[in-house]
Design a protein around this motif. Structure first.
Motif, PDB file in Angstrom:
ATOM      1  N   ALA A 127      33.701  34.147  46.884  1.00 42.22           N
ATOM      2  CA  ALA A 127      33.612  35.594  46.700  1.00 42.22           C
ATOM      3  C   ALA A 127      33.818  36.322  48.022  1.00 42.22           C
ATOM      4  O   ALA A 127      34.503  37.356  48.084  1.00 42.22           O
ATOM      5  CB  ALA A 127      32.267  35.957  46.093  1.00 42.22           C
ATOM      6  N   GLU A 128      33.268  35.789  49.114  1.00 44.22           N
ATOM      7  CA  GLU A 128      33.449  36.407  50.434  1.00 44.22           C
ATOM      8  C   GLU A 128      34.906  36.354  50.873  1.00 44.22           C
ATOM      9  O   GLU A 128      35.380  37.252  51.583  1.00 44.22           O
ATOM     10  CB  GLU A 128      32.548  35.709  51.453  1.00 44.22           C
ATOM     11  CG  GLU A 128      31.064  36.005  51.261  1.00 44.22           C
ATOM     12  CD  GLU A 128      30.187  35.216  52.224  1.00 44.22           C
ATOM     13  OE1 GLU A 128      30.716  34.255  52.854  1.00 44.22           O
ATOM     14  OE2 GLU A 128      28.993  35.531  52.342  1.00 44.22           O
ATOM     15  N   ARG A 129      35.619  35.309  50.473  1.00 42.78           N
ATOM     16  CA  ARG A 129      37.055  35.193  50.792  1.00 42.78           C
ATOM     17  C   ARG A 129      37.918  35.934  49.781  1.00 42.78           C
ATOM     18  O   ARG A 129      39.148  35.922  49.899  1.00 42.78           O
ATOM     19  CB  ARG A 129      37.473  33.720  50.832  1.00 42.78           C
ATOM     20  CG  ARG A 129      36.813  32.899  51.923  1.00 42.78           C
ATOM     21  CD  ARG A 129      37.549  31.578  52.109  1.00 42.78           C
ATOM     22  NE  ARG A 129      37.637  30.826  50.862  1.00 42.78           N
ATOM     23  CZ  ARG A 129      36.763  29.911  50.456  1.00 42.78           C
ATOM     24  NH1 ARG A 129      35.686  29.654  51.205  1.00 42.78           N
ATOM     25  NH2 ARG A 129      36.929  29.269  49.316  1.00 42.78           N
ATOM     26  N   ASP A 130      37.291  36.574  48.790  1.00 40.69           N
ATOM     27  CA  ASP A 130      38.005  37.273  47.721  1.00 40.69           C
ATOM     28  C   ASP A 130      38.972  36.328  47.020  1.00 40.69           C
ATOM     29  O   ASP A 130      40.143  36.626  46.792  1.00 40.69           O
ATOM     30  CB  ASP A 130      38.765  38.485  48.276  1.00 40.69           C
ATOM     31  CG  ASP A 130      39.241  39.432  47.167  1.00 40.69           C
ATOM     32  OD1 ASP A 130      38.628  39.417  46.076  1.00 40.69           O
ATOM     33  OD2 ASP A 130      40.211  40.175  47.398  1.00 40.69           O
ATOM     34  N   GLY A 148      32.006  36.952  42.340  1.00 43.80           N
ATOM     35  CA  GLY A 148      30.713  36.619  42.917  1.00 43.80           C
ATOM     36  C   GLY A 148      29.615  36.484  41.895  1.00 43.80           C
ATOM     37  O   GLY A 148      28.433  36.690  42.197  1.00 43.80           O
ATOM     38  N   LEU A 149      29.983  36.110  40.670  1.00 41.97           N
ATOM     39  CA  LEU A 149      29.031  35.978  39.579  1.00 41.97           C
ATOM     40  C   LEU A 149      28.887  34.509  39.192  1.00 41.97           C
ATOM     41  O   LEU A 149      29.595  33.649  39.697  1.00 41.97           O
ATOM     42  CB  LEU A 149      29.510  36.781  38.360  1.00 41.97           C
ATOM     43  CG  LEU A 149      29.804  38.265  38.597  1.00 41.97           C
ATOM     44  CD1 LEU A 149      30.502  38.860  37.379  1.00 41.97           C
ATOM     45  CD2 LEU A 149      28.526  39.028  38.914  1.00 41.97           C
ATOM     46  N   SER A 150      27.984  34.237  38.287  1.00 41.08           N
ATOM     47  CA  SER A 150      27.901  32.932  37.652  1.00 41.08           C
ATOM     48  C   SER A 150      27.624  33.162  36.177  1.00 41.08           C
ATOM     49  O   SER A 150      27.343  34.291  35.754  1.00 41.08           O
ATOM     50  CB  SER A 150      26.787  32.081  38.273  1.00 41.08           C
ATOM     51  OG  SER A 150      25.523  32.455  37.762  1.00 41.08           O
ATOM     52  N   PRO A 169      44.633  36.706  39.578  1.00 41.85           N
ATOM     53  CA  PRO A 169      45.321  37.656  40.451  1.00 41.85           C
ATOM     54  C   PRO A 169      44.740  39.061  40.439  1.00 41.85           C
ATOM     55  O   PRO A 169      44.939  39.815  41.396  1.00 41.85           O
ATOM     56  CB  PRO A 169      46.750  37.660  39.890  1.00 41.85           C
ATOM     57  CG  PRO A 169      46.566  37.361  38.432  1.00 41.85           C
ATOM     58  CD  PRO A 169      45.398  36.419  38.353  1.00 41.85           C
ATOM     59  N   VAL A 170      44.018  39.437  39.352  1.00 45.30           N
ATOM     60  CA  VAL A 170      43.592  40.835  39.247  1.00 45.30           C
ATOM     61  C   VAL A 170      42.434  40.965  38.257  1.00 45.30           C
ATOM     62  O   VAL A 170      42.332  40.209  37.291  1.00 45.30           O
ATOM     63  CB  VAL A 170      44.773  41.730  38.791  1.00 45.30           C
ATOM     64  CG1 VAL A 170      45.254  41.341  37.400  1.00 45.30           C
ATOM     65  CG2 VAL A 170      44.408  43.219  38.845  1.00 45.30           C
ATOM     66  N   ALA A 171      41.564  41.944  38.547  1.00 47.07           N
ATOM     67  CA  ALA A 171      40.544  42.383  37.596  1.00 47.07           C
ATOM     68  C   ALA A 171      40.371  43.885  37.772  1.00 47.07           C
ATOM     69  O   ALA A 171      40.319  44.389  38.898  1.00 47.07           O
ATOM     70  CB  ALA A 171      39.220  41.665  37.829  1.00 47.07           C
TER      71      ALA A 171
END
Length: 353
Positions: A232-235, A277-279, A313-315
């Motif tokens: 998540a930090e690295r996107d 960044g979720l689970s 690729p996208v959200a």
């Protein structure tokens, strides 16, 4: 998966998708031209591996075989049962795979499924049989096209277009290579092992331990139990997963391709969850798959390990798009998939107000 939105996340999640809840009412089931055509009826869902001497993968093969088809003009009707699933809704991978099998009953034996594109309309009831209305759109020299409308008593569940190509045709060839230095699946923990400590606390964990027809092993850390903070930090939503049948399948090639369609739905949403960044145990999170597409480029042996190389690729607007390239252990790219899913998280929605 073909359940509308999942229940609020509890101790252990399902790591599968869910059918779109967007349709509050659905079109009525197609009228049968004659009284001889099958109609969905009440039935108990199939608990995978429950029958004596039968493994979960044996059970799912039986579910995918469907009933005897009945033809009427340009339509073929066939009914099928559903598997038991923790959400108490029809699993979306099941209904996509059954649609492929239903359509395959209407084409020549030398034509294999090369693609399927499905749109989930509303949730399915696992306590009802499912009716597959296969419409013959075209039979060409190389390809056959079929429309599959999937319904139950209250209306439509899924609509799909499936294409079949004459087996063994030649043409231009190239493929992206498989990533290098990927750990062997035998060196990795299985989802079954990871879920075992929680089997008595969560119906989803219990499903992975006792009913899943697939052996699933994550190369990247799983997001079933906790967020992947580093990704998540690295996107990044990139992940890799090994998967094969948990048992042995002795069946025609079309069944192996359908099983690939069924199995992939268990992990397709994970890149979106990872990058966000979720689970799958994020409090209050709900999710639903909207549509699913896949393409086969070679024969499948579901008994052997396949590596899923996944990304997103996208959200935006509460929707995320996930992709997967599927490789054999020897490095052959055999299938490609894409799925869009709805993901709702209360804290994110509250922040927008």
């Amino acid at each position: 998966m073909s359940c509308a939105e999942n229940d609020k996340a509890t101790a252990i999640p399902q790591s599968t998708s869910a059918q779109s809840p967007s349709a509050t009412s659905a079109a009525a089931a197609p009228a049968a031209p004659t009284s001889d055509l099958p109609a969905p009826t009440k039935s108990s869902p199939v608990v995978l591996g429950q029958a004596d001497g039968e493994s979960p993968v044996d059970s799912i093969v039986k579910v995918l075989q469907l009933d005897t088809p009945v033809a009427s003009k340009d339509h073929t009707y066939v009914t099928g049962r559903s598997i038991s699933f923790p959400t108490r809704r029809i699993y979306g991978g099941q209904i996509i795979a059954q649609s492929v099998m239903a359509a395959s009953k209407t084409v020549e034996a030398d034509r294999m499924p090369n693609s399927v594109h499905g749109y989930f309309i509303t949730a399915g009831d696992i306590s009802q049989d499912v009716l597959f209305d296969v419409e013959n759109l075209r039979d060409g020299r190389s390809f056959s096209a079929r429309r599959v409308n999937v319904t139950q008593r209250d209306g439509a569940i899924l609509t799909a277009i499936a294409s079949f190509q004459k087996h063994g045709q030649s043409g231009v060839e190239f493929a992206d290579p498989m990533p290098q230095d990927v750990p062997d699946p035998e060196s990795l923990a299985s989802a079954r092992d990871l879920m075992a400590p929680f089997a008595d606390k969560s119906s989803f964990a219990d499903y992975y331990v006792h009913q899943s027809p697939f052996d699933i092993r994550h190369v990247t850390r799983t997001v079933m139990l906790s967020p992947d903070v580093k990704s998540a930090e690295r996107d990044s939503g990139r992940q890799m997963v090994w998967m094969k049948a948990n048992g042995h399948v002795d069946a025609p090639q079309v069944m192996h391709r359908a099983l690939l369609a069924l199995g992939c739905d268990q992990i397709m949403m994970e890149p979106v969850i990872r990058r966000a960044g979720l689970s799958f145990i994020t409090p209050g999170m709900s999710y639903a798959s909207i549509d699913h597409s896949m393409w086969w480029y070679a024969d499948i042996n579901i008994n052997e390990w396949h590596l899923y190389v996944q990304d997103t690729p996208v959200a935006a607007h509460g929707r995320g798009l996930a992709t997967a390239k599927v490789y054999t252990r020897s490095g052959q790219l055999v299938a490609v998939m894409a799925q869009e899913a709805l993901v709702r998280v209360p804290r994110m929605e509250g922040a927008e107000k």
